[in-house]
Design a protein around this motif. Sequence first.
Motif, PDB file in Angstrom:
ATOM      1  N   ASP A  56      30.578  16.420   4.869  1.00  0.00           N
ATOM      2  CA  ASP A  56      30.476  15.294   5.806  1.00  0.00           C
ATOM      3  C   ASP A  56      30.751  14.029   5.025  1.00  0.00           C
ATOM      4  O   ASP A  56      29.862  13.406   4.446  1.00  0.00           O
ATOM      5  CB  ASP A  56      29.083  15.258   6.445  1.00  0.00           C
ATOM      6  N   LEU A  57      32.065  13.703   4.962  1.00  0.00           N
ATOM      7  CA  LEU A  57      32.458  12.580   4.115  1.00  0.00           C
ATOM      8  C   LEU A  57      32.038  11.228   4.687  1.00  0.00           C
ATOM      9  O   LEU A  57      31.758  10.296   3.946  1.00  0.00           O
ATOM     10  CB  LEU A  57      33.982  12.603   3.920  1.00  0.00           C
ATOM     11  N   PHE A  58      31.974  11.122   5.995  1.00  0.00           N
ATOM     12  CA  PHE A  58      31.659   9.835   6.634  1.00  0.00           C
ATOM     13  C   PHE A  58      30.561  10.064   7.674  1.00  0.00           C
ATOM     14  O   PHE A  58      30.853  10.289   8.851  1.00  0.00           O
ATOM     15  CB  PHE A  58      32.908   9.240   7.307  1.00  0.00           C
ATOM     16  N   PRO A  59      29.279  10.069   7.231  1.00  0.00           N
ATOM     17  CA  PRO A  59      28.187  10.263   8.208  1.00  0.00           C
ATOM     18  C   PRO A  59      28.141   9.091   9.188  1.00  0.00           C
ATOM     19  O   PRO A  59      28.394   7.936   8.828  1.00  0.00           O
ATOM     20  CB  PRO A  59      26.935  10.323   7.339  1.00  0.00           C
ATOM     21  N   GLU A  60      27.787   9.410  10.390  1.00  0.00           N
ATOM     22  CA  GLU A  60      27.720   8.380  11.428  1.00  0.00           C
ATOM     23  C   GLU A  60      26.526   7.457  11.182  1.00  0.00           C
ATOM     24  O   GLU A  60      25.430   7.899  10.848  1.00  0.00           O
ATOM     25  CB  GLU A  60      27.584   9.027  12.810  1.00  0.00           C
ATOM     26  N   GLU A  61      26.777   6.202  11.322  1.00  0.00           N
ATOM     27  CA  GLU A  61      25.718   5.208  11.156  1.00  0.00           C
ATOM     28  C   GLU A  61      24.805   5.197  12.388  1.00  0.00           C
ATOM     29  O   GLU A  61      25.281   5.218  13.523  1.00  0.00           O
ATOM     30  CB  GLU A  61      26.307   3.810  10.962  1.00  0.00           C
ATOM     31  N   VAL A  62      23.487   5.202  12.089  1.00  0.00           N
ATOM     32  CA  VAL A  62      22.505   5.135  13.181  1.00  0.00           C
ATOM     33  C   VAL A  62      22.330   3.673  13.574  1.00  0.00           C
ATOM     34  O   VAL A  62      21.805   2.865  12.816  1.00  0.00           O
ATOM     35  CB  VAL A  62      21.158   5.753  12.743  1.00  0.00           C
ATOM     36  N   LYS A  63      22.797   3.363  14.732  1.00  0.00           N
ATOM     37  CA  LYS A  63      22.697   1.981  15.191  1.00  0.00           C
ATOM     38  C   LYS A  63      21.334   1.731  15.824  1.00  0.00           C
ATOM     39  O   LYS A  63      20.872   2.549  16.621  1.00  0.00           O
ATOM     40  CB  LYS A  63      23.803   1.697  16.210  1.00  0.00           C
TER      41      LYS A  63
END
Length: 294
Positions: A56-63
């Motif tokens: 998972d190279l780019f984990p999603e940012e928790v907004k």
Amino acid sequence: MPDTSPAYAKQPVKKPRIPVVFWLLLAISLSLVMGTVLLSNDMKHLKEAGHYFGFDLFPEEVKPPPPKAFPRPAPPAAFKLPLHATEAPMVQTASAFLRTWRISGPAMCAALRDAGIQTSDWAAASFNADTYECFFEHSGKREKDQLANSTFVIVRGDASGTINNMRVKIINPQTDQNGQLDPAILRIFEIMLRQPQWLDFHETLNAIKNLRDVKEDGFGANISFTREVLNEGRYNFTLSLDPTSPPQKRTRNYFSERIWLPSPDPKGETAEAQSEPTAEPPGAAEAKNPEPRP
């Protein structure tokens, strides 16, 4: 047999060699092409490749959730001042602070009796049925060359119990060696000055104690203690509410009890509440006086 072939015919044929620079340029070109492919379209192919290999190279940012909107404040209430609130006051309608009695006539008479001055009951006067009063009179024995000492006290008002005035007349009062008034007589003035709860007449009682003339007034109340000029040994005391200025008279007329309903007496309500018996729960009387069982 001697070898007669030329010398160059004997050498082996060499394979052509590819220079290192070519391989380097080729690697750079392939890297650029692969980088362009992977990084294009918002790195979609790079993300798919990482997901394929388990990275998972780019984990999603928790907004964070958006802040809650505060309720919109209500618009300020509009209030329109009446015209007379902004106009200059008229001299013809100006009023003033006015003192009132904080004790009734019957209560004042009872306070005097509690202090040992045996006044009569609050009742209608013999000369005028609209005037109510209580009074006290005491006369001593007359000496040879001196007047008999006497004390006369009267509290007057109306049928509703409102006091109009209080008067005291003392003749040849007893004094001590310092010329100060006898405490038994001074007690009359103490009751009359303290029961109305007017705390701004500070020098009156001290002047009466030393038999000095004094006159004080304020907010419609008039107090005087004077010696009779032509009759030595006679003193008159008067306490009354007598508005003198036009603003004071307008205030008295505006707040007259003839146009306003009387306010309830808080002391009377408290006394009634205390005098009412509290309801007892069922069986309380039996618990207090249990009948003997056989």
